[in-house]
Write an enzyme that holds these catalytic residues in place. Structure first.
Site, PDB file in Angstrom:
ATOM      1  N   SER A  98     -11.351 -15.480  54.328  1.00  0.00           N
ATOM      2  CA  SER A  98     -11.004 -16.887  54.145  1.00  0.00           C
ATOM      3  C   SER A  98     -11.820 -17.494  53.014  1.00  0.00           C
ATOM      4  O   SER A  98     -11.432 -18.513  52.458  1.00  0.00           O
ATOM      5  CB  SER A  98     -11.300 -17.661  55.425  1.00  0.00           C
ATOM      6  OG  SER A  98     -12.698 -17.598  55.695  1.00  0.00           O
ATOM      7  N   CYS A 149     -12.629 -10.354  57.588  1.00  0.00           N
ATOM      8  CA  CYS A 149     -12.657 -11.643  58.276  1.00  0.00           C
ATOM      9  C   CYS A 149     -12.263 -11.393  59.733  1.00  0.00           C
ATOM     10  O   CYS A 149     -11.168 -10.881  59.998  1.00  0.00           O
ATOM     11  CB  CYS A 149     -11.656 -12.574  57.598  1.00  0.00           C
ATOM     12  SG  CYS A 149     -11.443 -14.165  58.410  1.00  0.00           S
ATOM     13  N   GLU A 176     -19.990 -21.819  53.316  1.00  0.00           N
ATOM     14  CA  GLU A 176     -19.127 -21.803  52.113  1.00  0.00           C
ATOM     15  C   GLU A 176     -19.721 -22.638  50.978  1.00  0.00           C
ATOM     16  O   GLU A 176     -19.466 -22.379  49.817  1.00  0.00           O
ATOM     17  CB  GLU A 176     -17.762 -22.427  52.430  1.00  0.00           C
ATOM     18  CG  GLU A 176     -16.739 -21.515  53.049  1.00  0.00           C
ATOM     19  CD  GLU A 176     -16.188 -20.479  52.094  1.00  0.00           C
ATOM     20  OE1 GLU A 176     -15.576 -20.857  51.088  1.00  0.00           O
ATOM     21  OE2 GLU A 176     -16.378 -19.292  52.359  1.00  0.00           O
ATOM     22  N   CYS A 189     -18.577 -13.358  62.765  1.00  0.00           N
ATOM     23  CA  CYS A 189     -17.907 -13.955  61.601  1.00  0.00           C
ATOM     24  C   CYS A 189     -18.634 -13.412  60.383  1.00  0.00           C
ATOM     25  O   CYS A 189     -19.873 -13.359  60.365  1.00  0.00           O
ATOM     26  CB  CYS A 189     -18.017 -15.481  61.661  1.00  0.00           C
ATOM     27  SG  CYS A 189     -17.566 -16.320  60.129  1.00  0.00           S
ATOM     28  N   HIS A 192     -19.224 -14.585  57.608  1.00  0.00           N
ATOM     29  CA  HIS A 192     -20.099 -15.524  56.900  1.00  0.00           C
ATOM     30  C   HIS A 192     -21.542 -15.478  57.446  1.00  0.00           C
ATOM     31  O   HIS A 192     -22.487 -15.764  56.716  1.00  0.00           O
ATOM     32  CB  HIS A 192     -19.601 -16.971  57.068  1.00  0.00           C
ATOM     33  CG  HIS A 192     -18.434 -17.339  56.205  1.00  0.00           C
ATOM     34  ND1 HIS A 192     -17.179 -16.812  56.368  1.00  0.00           N
ATOM     35  CD2 HIS A 192     -18.340 -18.221  55.161  1.00  0.00           C
ATOM     36  CE1 HIS A 192     -16.352 -17.349  55.467  1.00  0.00           C
ATOM     37  NE2 HIS A 192     -17.035 -18.198  54.726  1.00  0.00           N
TER      38      HIS A 192
HETATM   39  N1  DGL Z   1     -15.398 -15.173  57.676  1.00  0.00           N
HETATM   40  C1  DGL Z   1     -14.486 -15.428  58.684  1.00  0.00           C
HETATM   41  C2  DGL Z   1     -14.626 -14.607  59.920  1.00  0.00           C
HETATM   42  O1  DGL Z   1     -15.143 -13.523  59.846  1.00  0.00           O
HETATM   43  C3  DGL Z   1     -13.848 -16.728  58.892  1.00  0.00           C
HETATM   44  C4  DGL Z   1     -14.579 -17.977  58.704  1.00  0.00           C
HETATM   45  C5  DGL Z   1     -13.579 -19.104  58.688  1.00  0.00           C
HETATM   46  O2  DGL Z   1     -12.872 -19.201  57.701  1.00  0.00           O
HETATM   47  O3  DGL Z   1     -13.496 -19.832  59.669  1.00  0.00           O
HETATM   48  O4  DGL Z   1     -14.219 -14.995  60.973  1.00  0.00           O
END
Ligand code: DGL
Length: 282
Positions: free
Chosen positions: A26, A88, A167, A199, A201
């Site tokens: 994302s 993701c 982000e 996640c 991130h």
């Molecule tokens: N990096 C993403 C994940 O692994 C999604 C983060 C998002 O866009 O909410 O879930």
């Protein structure tokens, strides 16, 4: 190992030029997976799409995530991808089954919260899971828990807003610290000894999470496992040894290219230059 920035968005057919792997998220979080794949397959040509204009996926509905995943998957295939990695958890939960049908000729690798390794690691059988609301609500995650929690007590913590704050690129803002404190608190109360980073991130804020949880708590990130799995698929494709003449990493984004370039350089310490996605993909 040579890293060159992408010069072209032209179709980049793979024949004879080494393994091409498409990776998307994302937004910026999938860079944690890209880093691990590059470590395992340094001579592969890696192509990464950050769908930052549409992030966070974790607060989107499933149909939207499926639509975006198909558009980005098609784009990466048009650039020569021979393997697609959905870097993701949220997009994997919502869209990997549809993507596998849609791109039937291609291996599609997904990521999922590391419940299995966490169960193996935990000594007190109390495990926290940090993930997006969409991931935790998904059927795929419910099945993962049913099949692999092995009677461990799982403390599921949705983290709305956390991926969005990451982000922004600054990994030490007061707001980011406050969010992490808020989301870690129930896990501390439950005295978990292992925390799943559900996640892609979240690995970029490991120091802040570790600080909140304490040094003795294990943090589980699946990027390495995903990279190893991708390398096994590459070996089966028997093209991992045909190195690209100039192995390179290309980055595209539906958001601001300058932001992705700056963050990739800052977080990965790689001199990369991102491009905007073509308008019909963005
Ligand atoms: N990096 C993403 C994940 O692994 C999604 C983060 C998002 O866009 O909410 O879930």
């Amino acid at each position: 190992m040579i890293l060159t920035s992408a010069q072209s968005t032209q179709n980049n057919p793979p024949d004879g030029t080494g393994l091409h792997i498409g990776v998307f998220d994302s937004g910026l979080g999938g860079l944690s997976v890209l880093r691990a794949i590059h470590h395992h397959l340094p001579s592969a040509h890696l192509m990464y799409v950050a769908d930052s204009a549409h992030a966070p996926y974790g607060e989107r509905d499933e149909a939207f995530i499926i639509r975006r995943s198909a558009i980005i998957g098609d784009f990466l295939v048009s650039q020569g991808a021979q393997i697609l990695v959905v870097a993701c958890n949220t997009a994997t939960a919502a869209a990997v089954a549809t993507l596998r049908q849609h791109l039937a000729a291609l291996p599609v690798v997904g990521v999922e919260p590391g419940v299995k390794p966490a169960v193996a690691l935990s000594r007190n059988h109390r495990i926290g899971v940090l993930a997006t609301p969409r991931t935790l609500d998904s059927n795929k995650f419910q099945h993962l828990v049913q099949n692999h929690s092995n009677n461990a007590e799982l403390v599921l913590q949705a983290c709305p807003g956390l991926a969005k704050e990451i982000e922004r690129g600054a990994l030490d803002s007061p707001h980011l610290r406050a969010l992490i404190k808020q989301f870690c608190e129930p896990l501390r109360q439950a005295q978990v000894d292992t925390v799943v980073l559900g996640c892609t991130h979240y690995p970029f804020v490991i120091p802040l999470i570790q600080q909140e949880m304490g040094d003795s708590v294990h943090l589980v990130d699946t990027a390495e496992a995903v990279a190893r799995h991708t390398a096994r698929i590459a070996a089966k494709l028997e093209c991992e040894n045909k190195a690209s003449p100039t192995p390179s990493i290309q980055l595209w984004t539906s958001g601001q290219a300058s932001h992705l370039s700056a963050v990739a350089q800052n977080w990965l310490q790689w001199p990369l230059h991102a491009e905007s996605l073509p308008l019909d993909v963005a």
